[in-house]
Motif scaffolding. Structure first.
Motif, short mmCIF file in Angstrom:
data_model
loop_
_atom_site.label_atom_id
_atom_site.label_comp_id
_atom_site.label_asym_id
_atom_site.label_seq_id
_atom_site.Cartn_x
_atom_site.Cartn_y
_atom_site.Cartn_z
N GLU A 260 -2.12 13.87 5.27
CA GLU A 260 -2.45 14.72 6.41
C GLU A 260 -3.91 15.12 6.45
N SER A 261 -4.57 15.11 5.33
CA SER A 261 -5.97 15.54 5.25
C SER A 261 -6.89 14.60 6.03
N ASN A 262 -7.99 15.17 6.57
CA ASN A 262 -8.98 14.36 7.27
C ASN A 262 -9.67 13.36 6.34
N LEU A 263 -9.79 13.77 5.07
CA LEU A 263 -10.36 12.88 4.04
C LEU A 263 -9.30 12.71 2.95
N PRO A 264 -8.36 11.79 3.14
CA PRO A 264 -7.26 11.65 2.20
C PRO A 264 -7.73 11.35 0.77
N ALA A 265 -7.18 12.12 -0.17
CA ALA A 265 -7.51 11.92 -1.58
C ALA A 265 -6.40 11.10 -2.22
N TYR A 266 -6.48 9.78 -2.08
CA TYR A 266 -5.40 8.91 -2.54
C TYR A 266 -5.21 8.98 -4.05
N SER A 267 -6.29 8.94 -4.77
CA SER A 267 -6.19 8.95 -6.23
C SER A 267 -5.66 10.29 -6.74
N TYR A 268 -6.16 11.35 -6.16
CA TYR A 268 -5.73 12.69 -6.57
C TYR A 268 -4.25 12.89 -6.30
N SER A 269 -3.79 12.52 -5.11
CA SER A 269 -2.38 12.70 -4.76
C SER A 269 -1.49 11.77 -5.61
N SER A 270 -1.98 10.58 -5.92
CA SER A 270 -1.21 9.67 -6.77
C SER A 270 -1.07 10.22 -8.18
N ALA A 271 -2.12 10.85 -8.68
CA ALA A 271 -2.07 11.45 -10.01
C ALA A 271 -1.05 12.58 -10.06
N ILE A 272 -1.00 13.39 -9.00
CA ILE A 272 -0.03 14.49 -8.96
C ILE A 272 1.38 13.94 -8.90
N GLY A 273 1.59 12.91 -8.07
CA GLY A 273 2.92 12.30 -7.99
C GLY A 273 3.35 11.68 -9.31
N LEU A 274 2.41 11.04 -10.02
CA LEU A 274 2.72 10.44 -11.31
C LEU A 274 3.04 11.52 -12.34
N PHE A 275 2.31 12.62 -12.29
CA PHE A 275 2.59 13.76 -13.17
C PHE A 275 4.01 14.26 -12.96
N ASN A 276 4.44 14.35 -11.71
CA ASN A 276 5.79 14.80 -11.39
C ASN A 276 6.83 13.83 -11.93
N SER A 277 6.56 12.52 -11.81
CA SER A 277 7.50 11.51 -12.30
C SER A 277 7.61 11.53 -13.82
N VAL A 278 6.51 11.78 -14.50
CA VAL A 278 6.52 11.84 -15.96
C VAL A 278 7.38 13.01 -16.44
N ILE A 279 7.30 14.14 -15.74
CA ILE A 279 8.14 15.29 -16.09
C ILE A 279 9.61 14.93 -15.95
N ASN A 280 9.98 14.29 -14.84
CA ASN A 280 11.37 13.89 -14.64
C ASN A 280 11.83 12.92 -15.72
N PHE A 281 10.96 11.98 -16.09
CA PHE A 281 11.29 11.01 -17.12
C PHE A 281 11.52 11.71 -18.46
N ALA A 282 10.66 12.66 -18.80
CA ALA A 282 10.81 13.39 -20.06
C ALA A 282 12.10 14.22 -20.05
N LEU A 283 12.44 14.79 -18.91
CA LEU A 283 13.65 15.62 -18.82
C LEU A 283 14.91 14.78 -19.02
N ILE A 284 14.99 13.62 -18.37
CA ILE A 284 16.21 12.82 -18.50
C ILE A 284 16.36 12.27 -19.91
N ILE A 285 15.26 11.92 -20.57
CA ILE A 285 15.32 11.46 -21.96
C ILE A 285 15.82 12.59 -22.87
N THR A 286 15.24 13.79 -22.69
CA THR A 286 15.59 14.94 -23.53
C THR A 286 17.04 15.35 -23.35
N VAL A 287 17.46 15.49 -22.10
CA VAL A 287 18.84 15.94 -21.82
C VAL A 287 19.85 14.89 -22.26
N ASN A 288 19.52 13.62 -22.12
CA ASN A 288 20.43 12.57 -22.56
C ASN A 288 20.64 12.63 -24.08
N GLU A 289 19.56 12.86 -24.82
CA GLU A 289 19.69 12.95 -26.28
C GLU A 289 20.49 14.19 -26.68
#
Length: 300
Positions: A260-289
């Motif tokens: 939505e931004s006039n100057l889209p920050a593709y790398s910045y938004s991708s990093a935030i999305g990847l950070f979110n995915s890593v948290i989910n990955f860590a949670l499913i591994i931990t809860v499964n164990e």
């Protein structure tokens, strides 16, 4: 192995469809995840953009919005899990123990129906029912001589409105798996318990609950793998300047700075999305164990 494939080629042909789906839409897009580690410049492409390492992640961690965005996402996610996960189980047990077939069918239909309401329509209904001037909820509040409440305009109420409206919409649909698990329980166990003089409540607690416990554990593990993926569309549609302090989550934040931004920050938004995915990955591994050690039930 080749002999087994030739002997069951029809099954492997059917299996190839979902495999192709996951490869095309889930694994190949991982190639673009490296954008999070680059200063992406569209005209240079992914490989031509300069490598910056974890600078985008550090930028997000140091951002003044980090605590608010992550806090809102985690808060809504945990609230939804704690309040919403037990309700389909309780609802399934109540429906299963009903002795009136017509009532069971009606209850299932009434509770399933909201699932088929689209997100846009759902939010529209919320805005109408919770309107401080014309909403049915505030009309009832005023009938008791109280002041109307601007539910959608108060940041402190956003989480509750979001979570409980979602529970109302999805609780009935979530009972389907638990009703199927209850139907698979050996009826001779109930017959033996009745002979021994067990009440309906005792049979529910001693037979039904242990019978659906493995299913509940597996669903809990799967839910934890998606814990931080709070519904983007609903949160965005419910947002307004008055509740933004409580309604800005990772998904809406990524959308605003990456699209939505006039100057889209593709790398910045991708990093935030990847950070979110890593948290989910860590949670499913931990809860499964944890589930594997506590209940001997796990995904792998």
């Amino acid at each position: 192995m080749l002999a087994r494939i030739r002997g069951n080629w029809q099954l492997y042909l059917i299996l190839s469809v979902p495999i192709a789906f996951f490869i095309i839409f889930h694994y190949l897009p991982m190639y673009g995840a490296q954008i999070a580690f680059r200063e992406f410049i569209a005209i240079k492409g992914i490989w031509g953009s300069p490598w910056v390492g974890v600078d985008q992640f550090v930028k997000f961690f140091r951002s003044y919005q980090f605590a608010r965005v992550v806090g809102n996402t985690a808060g809504i996610a945990v609230y939804t899990l704690v309040a919403g996960f037990p309700i389909p189980i309780i609802l399934a047990l109540l429906i299963n123990n009903s002795e009136a077939p017509r009532f069971k069918k009606t209850a299932q239909m009434v509770t399933y129906a909201p699932h088929f309401i689209s997100t846009v329509v759902m939010v529209g209904l919320l805005l109408q029912f919770l309107s401080p001037r014309y909403g049915a909820v505030n009309a009832l509040i005023k009938a008791f001589g109280l002041e109307p409440v601007h539910f959608m305009g108060e940041a402190g109420m956003f989480w509750s409105v979001y979570v409980w409206s979602g529970i109302w919409q999805e609780a009935g649909w979530g009972t389907i798996i638990f009703l199927a698990a209850l139907a698979s329980i050996d009826p001779t166990l109930h017959e033996a318990a009745i002979v021994d003089g067990a009440s309906k409540l005792q049979r529910t607690w001693r037979i039904d609950v242990p019978g659906i416990l493995p299913t509940a554990v597996v669903l809990l593990i799967l839910r934890m793998g998606q814990l931080m993926n709070v519904g983007f569309e609903k949160a965005l549609l419910m947002q307004n300047p008055l509740n933004l302090q409580a309604s800005e989550i990772i998904q809406t934040f990524v959308y605003k700075i990456g699209i939505e931004s006039n100057l889209p920050a593709y790398s910045y938004s991708s990093a935030i999305g990847l950070f979110n995915s890593v948290i989910n990955f860590a949670l499913i591994i931990t809860v499964n164990e944890i589930a594997k050690r506590v209940s001997n039930t796990s995904l792998w």
